[in-house]
Design a protein around this motif. Structure first.
Motif, PDB file in Angstrom:
ATOM      1  N   GLU A 127      42.362  40.205  40.884  1.00 59.23           N
ATOM      2  CA  GLU A 127      41.675  41.493  40.759  1.00 59.23           C
ATOM      3  C   GLU A 127      42.525  42.494  39.985  1.00 59.23           C
ATOM      4  OE1 GLU A 127      41.021  42.326  44.869  1.00 59.23           O
ATOM      5  OE2 GLU A 127      39.075  41.339  44.903  1.00 59.23           O
ATOM      6  N   GLU A 128      43.821  42.515  40.298  1.00 57.87           N
ATOM      7  CA  GLU A 128      44.726  43.426  39.600  1.00 57.87           C
ATOM      8  C   GLU A 128      44.800  43.091  38.111  1.00 57.87           C
ATOM      9  OE1 GLU A 128      48.429  43.009  41.647  1.00 57.87           O
ATOM     10  OE2 GLU A 128      47.738  44.133  43.394  1.00 57.87           O
ATOM     11  N   ARG A 155      33.572  37.871  37.303  1.00 57.14           N
ATOM     12  CA  ARG A 155      34.736  37.001  37.415  1.00 57.14           C
ATOM     13  C   ARG A 155      34.398  35.649  38.021  1.00 57.14           C
ATOM     14  NH1 ARG A 155      38.477  39.129  41.591  1.00 57.14           N
ATOM     15  NH2 ARG A 155      37.156  37.852  42.883  1.00 57.14           N
ATOM     16  N   THR A 186      42.566  41.470  36.283  1.00 61.05           N
ATOM     17  CA  THR A 186      41.279  41.791  35.657  1.00 61.05           C
ATOM     18  C   THR A 186      41.181  43.282  35.373  1.00 61.05           C
ATOM     19  OG1 THR A 186      40.238  39.928  36.788  1.00 61.05           O
ATOM     20  CG2 THR A 186      38.768  41.613  35.906  1.00 61.05           C
ATOM     21  N   MET A 204      43.972  44.372  47.180  1.00 60.49           N
ATOM     22  CA  MET A 204      43.620  43.815  45.887  1.00 60.49           C
ATOM     23  C   MET A 204      44.549  42.617  45.631  1.00 60.49           C
ATOM     24  SD  MET A 204      43.368  45.702  42.172  1.00 60.49           S
ATOM     25  CE  MET A 204      41.962  46.726  42.497  1.00 60.49           C
TER      26      MET A 204
END
Length: 85
Positions: A5-6, A24, A8, A1
């Motif tokens: 991503e983390e 996204r 979000t 990740m």
């Protein structure tokens, strides 16, 4: 990740938003088009207004595409709008 991503996932958890509801890539593309086609400060403002409209249930299904098109045609749109005044 990756970090994006983390981030979000963390923000979604904090705000009670299903991460599956966040497109996204579409949002990043939208803000890029607004930042380059309109003005840099307009990008986060646009994302915020879009979020308000979606949260209120007033955003059309194709809201991202419509706003992206506005940004891409900003110069023409403002010329037409000013011509109507």
């Amino acid at each position: 990740m990756n970090v994006l991503e983390e981030w979000t996932a963390l923000v979604c958890r904090e705000l009670g938003v299903d991460p599956a509801q966040v497109d996204r890539d579409a949002l990043l593309d939208l803000t890029k088009d607004v930042a380059h086609g309109v003005a840099r400060p307009a990008a986060p403002l646009t994302a915020y207004v879009l979020g308000l409209a979606q949260g209120a249930g007033t955003a059309p299904a194709d809201a991202v595409e419509r706003v992206t098109e506005l940004a891409r045609n900003w110069e023409r749109a403002t010329t037409e709008m000013l011509g109507d005044a």
